[in-house]
Design an enzyme around this catalytic site. Structure first.
Site, PDB file in Angstrom:
ATOM      1  N   ASP A  92       0.858  -1.181   0.000  1.00 36.68           N
ATOM      2  CA  ASP A  92       0.000   0.000   0.000  1.00 36.68           C
ATOM      3  C   ASP A  92       0.898   1.236   0.000  1.00 36.68           C
ATOM      4  O   ASP A  92       2.108   1.146   0.204  1.00 36.68           O
ATOM      5  CB  ASP A  92      -0.941  -0.019   1.202  1.00 36.68           C
ATOM      6  CG  ASP A  92      -0.205   0.054   2.536  1.00 36.68           C
ATOM      7  OD1 ASP A  92       1.030   0.192   2.532  1.00 36.68           O
ATOM      8  OD2 ASP A  92      -0.861  -0.026   3.580  1.00 36.68           O
ATOM      9  N   ASP A 263      -8.481  -6.457   0.095  1.00 38.71           N
ATOM     10  CA  ASP A 263      -7.613  -6.784   1.232  1.00 38.71           C
ATOM     11  C   ASP A 263      -8.330  -6.346   2.491  1.00 38.71           C
ATOM     12  O   ASP A 263      -9.170  -5.444   2.457  1.00 38.71           O
ATOM     13  CB  ASP A 263      -6.274  -6.045   1.132  1.00 38.71           C
ATOM     14  CG  ASP A 263      -6.407  -4.592   1.573  1.00 38.71           C
ATOM     15  OD1 ASP A 263      -6.009  -4.291   2.714  1.00 38.71           O
ATOM     16  OD2 ASP A 263      -6.931  -3.763   0.805  1.00 38.71           O
ATOM     17  N   CYS A 301     -15.974 -26.019   5.778  1.00 35.75           N
ATOM     18  CA  CYS A 301     -14.715 -25.348   5.452  1.00 35.75           C
ATOM     19  C   CYS A 301     -13.628 -26.369   5.143  1.00 35.75           C
ATOM     20  O   CYS A 301     -13.420 -27.312   5.918  1.00 35.75           O
ATOM     21  CB  CYS A 301     -14.289 -24.461   6.622  1.00 35.75           C
ATOM     22  SG  CYS A 301     -12.700 -23.643   6.363  1.00 35.75           S
ATOM     23  N   CYS A 303     -10.417 -25.963   5.253  1.00 32.55           N
ATOM     24  CA  CYS A 303      -9.089 -25.584   5.759  1.00 32.55           C
ATOM     25  C   CYS A 303      -8.507 -26.634   6.701  1.00 32.55           C
ATOM     26  O   CYS A 303      -9.209 -27.489   7.240  1.00 32.55           O
ATOM     27  CB  CYS A 303      -9.134 -24.213   6.437  1.00 32.55           C
ATOM     28  SG  CYS A 303      -9.599 -24.205   8.183  1.00 32.55           S
ATOM     29  N   CYS A 306     -10.008 -26.792  10.335  1.00 35.70           N
ATOM     30  CA  CYS A 306     -11.286 -27.503  10.428  1.00 35.70           C
ATOM     31  C   CYS A 306     -11.107 -29.013  10.221  1.00 35.70           C
ATOM     32  O   CYS A 306     -11.866 -29.810  10.766  1.00 35.70           O
ATOM     33  CB  CYS A 306     -12.285 -26.920   9.440  1.00 35.70           C
ATOM     34  SG  CYS A 306     -12.851 -25.266   9.917  1.00 35.70           S
ATOM     35  N   HIS A 332      -7.753 -20.173   9.894  1.00 39.70           N
ATOM     36  CA  HIS A 332      -9.108 -20.543   9.462  1.00 39.70           C
ATOM     37  C   HIS A 332      -9.812 -19.365   8.793  1.00 39.70           C
ATOM     38  O   HIS A 332     -10.408 -19.517   7.716  1.00 39.70           O
ATOM     39  CB  HIS A 332      -9.945 -21.036  10.645  1.00 39.70           C
ATOM     40  CG  HIS A 332     -11.414 -21.003  10.350  1.00 39.70           C
ATOM     41  ND1 HIS A 332     -12.033 -21.958   9.566  1.00 39.70           N
ATOM     42  CD2 HIS A 332     -12.379 -20.094  10.677  1.00 39.70           C
ATOM     43  CE1 HIS A 332     -13.319 -21.635   9.432  1.00 39.70           C
ATOM     44  NE2 HIS A 332     -13.549 -20.517  10.100  1.00 39.70           N
TER      45      HIS A 332
END
Length: 365
Positions: A92, A263, A301, A303, A306, A332
């Site tokens: 940024d 973002d 989920c 991920c 999980c 997560h």
């Protein structure tokens, strides 16, 4: 060749799934980019970013130029190499810090105090370009002025004029052909000023376009018309990036208007404070009702958290102040958000984006 070539792979209404090719690598959209403020996403490493499926990770120009310094990062071969991250990086401009640290702003640039040692730092649009060229991110953002909302029309107008003038100066100063430069659209929640800012920024000509100064105090109902007014004037062959927005309802609404990338620090900030994002909404993982639950944070989920850990275990970690809880929840929340973007991409390709949007808004709206 332009450093960024954007191709629309599929569209459903204004929503689009695309591929952006930069001088150094490509990414697919809709895209969520996690934020690594000081060169790392808090509690995570570059190996985690890879496993989570991140494509671009942000760095914060303001913090990195103060510590450890952009010249040092340049000696390491740029931010990605410094962090051990093989994906793409975006820095940024420092414009949001200009907004949040309340420095002295004039037409030439900004003067602020270092959060580290209190020393006075002068920062111009040219400085922002030079520092980001040293940081070596694949995409850098121009310095902009982000007015708080609500602000008077005069304040929003002044920020628009400064941002436009600074954008032209940034383009003049930018010399790295292997690094994309994105302009930034301002204009508050005024549709006419958003349209004007977009047109004037496009006239200067950039590799992609950030839409800044939203999600800074206005409601979603105020944000969306202003966003639509800006998008209408942005070229279809360039990426569109809504800056600092990451709540699921805003993500799906903005994608529906034609935004490509986002973002936000929300995912990790919530994670560090014990909140999980799930397909049924957000919840506080520390709540007593989770103590004996041998089930994941979100059964839908994909991920790693999980797949491996129970709500009961994560609640226990939070109860005893174990930092691993913040790490697991951060992983997560980022992975869950990236999966949401992947679902949007699939729905756009299948022509079912409207149904997905409705489902997300039913939970998050």
């Amino acid at each position: 060749m332009h450093p960024v070539e954007f191709t629309t792979d599929a569209s459903d209404g204004a929503a689009r799934a695309g591929t952006a090719v930069t001088a150094t690598g490509s990414y697919t959209t809709p895209l969520f980019m996690p934020v690594g403020t000081r060169g790392a996403i808090k509690y995570l490493s570059a190996a985690d970013y890879e496993r989570i499926g991140a494509q671009i990770v942000l760095g914060n120009t303001y913090h990195l130029m103060l510590r450890p310094g952009s010249e040092l990062i340049e000696r390491f071969g740029g931010l990605g190499r410094f962090a051990g991250w093989g994906g793409l990086t975006l820095t940024d401009s420092g414009g949001f810090q200009v907004f949040s640290l309340d420095p002295k702003v004039d037409d030439d640039g900004v003067t602020f105090k270092s959060t580290y040692d209190g020393s006075t730092v002068r920062f111009t649009p040219e400085d922002a370009v030079r520092v980001q060229q040293e940081l070596g991110a694949d995409i850098q953002m121009v310095l902009d002025q982000c007015p708080p909302l609500p602000s008077s029309a005069d304040v929003v107008r002044q920020a628009l004029e400064r941002t436009t003038a600074w954008a032209a100066r940034a383009k003049q100063a930018h010399t790295r052909v292997d690094q994309a430069l994105f302009g930034i659209v301002q204009g508050g929640i005024s549709e006419t000023m958003r349209a004007e800012s977009a047109q004037r920024t496009v006239e200067i000509g950039f590799d992609g376009y950030g839409i800044g100064g939203l999600s800074v105090g206005e409601t979603r109902d105020e944000m969306l018309p202003a966003l639509a007014a800006a998008i209408e004037h942005l070229p279809p062959d360039r990426p569109r990036y809504l800056m600092g927005v990451g709540d699921p309802a805003s993500l799906v609404e903005a994608v529906g208007l034609g935004v490509d990338q986002f973002d936000c620090v929300m995912q990790t900030r919530l994670g560090r404070h014990g909140t999980a994002l799930t397909s049924t909404g957000r919840f506080q993982a520390k709540a007593a009702r989770h103590a004996e639950l041998d089930e994941p944070l979100d059964a839908n989920c994909p991920c790693e958290v999980c797949a491996r850990h129970s709500r009961g275990y994560i609640r226990h970690l939070l109860q005893v102040g174990e930092p691993t809880a913040s790490r697991l929840l951060s992983i997560h929340n980022i992975a869950w958000t990236i999966d949401l973007m992947n679902q949007m991409r699939s729905a756009i390709a299948a022509g079912t984006f409207h149904e997905l949007r409705r489902g997300v808004l039913d939970v998050w709206g």
